[in-house]
Design an enzyme around this catalytic site. Structure first.
Site: not given
Lengths: 309, 319
Positions: B9, B14, B246
């Site tokens: 996402d 990320d 992440d």
């Protein structure tokens, strides 16, 4: 100086018994002992409360029987932890201490109505306290504060993954107490383990005192010891209720705490009875719980040892 | 060569995680699949493509679900900025997303390749749907490394729930119960783990200066997109710190040697609590009256990561 006055509400099994003896040999003025079902059936917890007065060997406050089951849930008892009699299956003789006729909740309310300087120490499920709050919330506002053994905040698998036994047995009652507005000091399982554990060395010391109380403290907890050995692989007696009692007797035992808005989960089968602490003040609500996060374990043990002398 | 699919996402952490995975020449990243979460699906896909461009690779990016299975959608733009990349004015990518749906792409790729490993950096909606649609195919996954959940006392989105799980608890429940080996990288791994020595994963001022000194397009990108996360940390802790959940998950998946501590446990996802909704409930054994309760471990939980190794992995990725 006036002695600090307390009512003790207890589901007396082995560690409650030690806590009661500590209370009755302290500077606290115990006005009443009210019993509830929890670790054991109500009949057994009242008997053990009476027995504890014999071992305290000071005075016996009036002892009352209260709730024999949680408000909503079915009662689950912990005889696997404390023994079938709750006192390590030592089968101590019937105590010569009487049980009052009045219901524990009425006795609690009577004291609350007539005093403005009494606190409450709870060592078991909060059923009696919740009932008293439901029946006469105005009277219960006179209770200055509650010191409760209950909950866990980082430690897991005290009972279910995230719930501790006293709260889990009657989560609905705990919710009523949390929302009552009475200031609550919560002594969680986390501070009752670790350095506060009664080790083999500690037990040898208690036995070496050759006192009735020293023997009682070790003997009545022998099932609890076995439980900790098989369940946690630890050669220790854990002392949650005496830890809460020590906080009442000597508040300086507390070395760290946080005031935190605390709710309880009741709807989830996985998380029933879990206390939900708003450590980051997301809800912008006033704290209803003072959560004890650290105690002076040495001081705690010294208090246990002195009581046994 | 180990083969990975990364479901993301794509918000700012990320993007850093993607730079790390895409810079690793020892592995093959077959594709990225995108999902709503930190930002909406469109934004997540855009950010995934931007990350590919900065990494200098052109791999397929498949857009997937823009909503959770059951609950209403929650977002985290307060954490990552309204564009998910710190509102740093990063230009639109030239690369284009695939037209195939991420759920179909997951199923196809896993059936075409052997021993595929999956890394999930967002809500588990795509993965759960693929598991329901083609369970026999998804069973062929070698391993899932999931950034998600928190142990008791470490959650951040509610008192007890972590964002990725809370964003779609029903999907998480499907994934956690599915039976493919699952490695959970809970939130606290990026918050210096369980506090043991060497587990300092929060990037401090010195770490950020080292990254700045590398002075490449990638290092510049990393610092630019992290401004929102840095602000978020400062509000909570009052100091400079970059928390990177992440990237921790990518480090765990790519470099298991960096794991300082892990254990197996039974983890259930709470989907019925009024307060505990989205909580990962970690059971190792029953207590008190439930002492005879036996819990079957379904998850490996990582609780500490080698902070030094983790940070040099990030530096390598932007060099």
């Amino acid at each position: 100086m006036n002695k600090r006055k307390y009512i003790i509400d207890t589901d007396t099994a082995s560690d409650d018994a030690v806590a009661l003896v500590m209370a009755l040999r302290s500077d606290l003025d115990i006005l009443a002992i009210t019993c509830t079902a929890g670790n054991l059936s109500l009949a057994k917890t009242t008997r053990n409360a009476r027995l504890s007065c014999v071992f305290a060997d000071t005075y016996a406050p009036p002892i009352y029987a209260g709730s024999d089951r949680p408000l909503v849930k079915t009662l689950v008892v912990g005889e696997n932890v404390h023994g079938s009699d709750g006192l390590g299956d030592m089968f101590y003789p019937e105590p010569d201490v009487q049980l009052e006729q009045e219901h524990a909740v009425d006795a609690m309310l009577e004291i609350a109505r007539t005093h403005k300087d009494v606190g409450l120490i709870t060592l078991g499920p909060l059923t009696n306290v919740a009932m008293a709050i439901l029946l006469d919330p105005i009277a219960m506002r006179n209770i200055t504060h509650i010191i409760a053994m209950g909950g866990q905040y980082r430690m897991t698998n005290g009972c279910t993954a995230n719930a501790e036994f006293n709260i889990w047995v009657d989560g609905e009652a705990a919710k009523i107490v949390l929302e009552s507005g009475i200031p609550i000091t919560m002594v969680p399982l986390d501070v009752c383990y670790g350095e506060a554990e009664i080790t083999a060395e500690d037990r040898a010391y208690l036995k070496s005192l050759k006192s009735a109380r020293g023997d009682f403290f070790v003997d009545c907890n022998r099932h609890l010891l076995a439980y900790n050995q098989r369940s946690y692989n630890k050669d220790i007696i854990s002392m949650p209720d005496p830890t809460a009692m020590a906080v009442a007797i000597d508040p300086s035992i507390v070395t760290s705490y946080v005031d935190v808005y605390t709710q309880i989960e009741l709807r989830s089968p996985l998380s029933y009875g879990q206390l939900i602490y708003d450590f980051y003040n997301r809800h912008k609500k006033a704290a209803n719980v003072r959560l004890i996060t650290k105690i002076d374990a040495q001081k705690f043990k010294t208090l246990v040892f002195k009581t046994a002398e | 060569m180990r083969k990975f699919i990364i479901d993301t996402d794509t918000g700012s952490d990320d993007a850093i995680a993607l730079l790390m995975a895409l810079a690793d020449k020892e592995i093959e990243v077959l594709a990225l699949t995108t999902v709503f979460g930190n930002v909406c699906l469109k934004q997540a896909t855009r950010n995934a493509l931007i990350s590919c461009e900065f990494a200098g690779v052109n791999i397929p990016v498949y857009p997937g679900m823009d909503r959770p299975l059951v609950r209403e959608r929650i977002e985290a733009i307060h954490v990552h900025g309204s564009d998910g990349l710190g509102d740093a004015g990063i230009l639109d990518p030239k690369l284009k997303a695939q037209s195939k749906h991420a759920v179909s792409a997951l199923i196809d790729l896993i059936s075409e390749h052997d021993d595929v490993e999956l890394i999930t950096l967002g809500p588990l909606t795509n993965v759960a749907l693929a598991m329901r649609k083609a369970p026999e195919v998804l069973k062929c996954l070698k391993k899932i490394t999931c950034m998600g959940g928190a142990q008791l006392g470490y959650a951040a989105e509610t008192e007890v729930a972590e964002f990725n799980i809370l964003a779609d608890p029903e999907a998480a429940k499907i994934v956690f119960e599915f039976g493919v080996p699952l490695v959970m990288v809970p939130l606290e791994v990026c918050l210096n783990g369980d506090g043991r020595e060497g587990a300092e994963t929060i990037l401090n001022e010195n770490d950020l200066m080292s990254i700045q000194a590398i002075d490449t397009l990638k290092s510049d990108f990393l610092l630019k997109i992290s401004s929102s996360l840095l602000k978020f940390h400062e509000i909570y802790y009052g100091d400079v710190g970059l928390e990177l959940p992440d990237p921790c998950a990518v480090a765990v998946a790519l470099r298991p040697d960096l794991i300082l501590h892990a254990y197996t446990a039974n983890v259930s996802v709470d989907i019925s609590g009024s307060l505990s909704y989205g909580q990962t409930v970690v059971n190792t054994k029953g207590g008190t009256v439930l002492e005879d309760q036996i819990y079957v471990a379904n998850v490996t939980i990582v609780s500490a990561l080698d902070g030094r190794g983790f940070k040099s992995m990030i530096e390598e990725a932007v060099r």
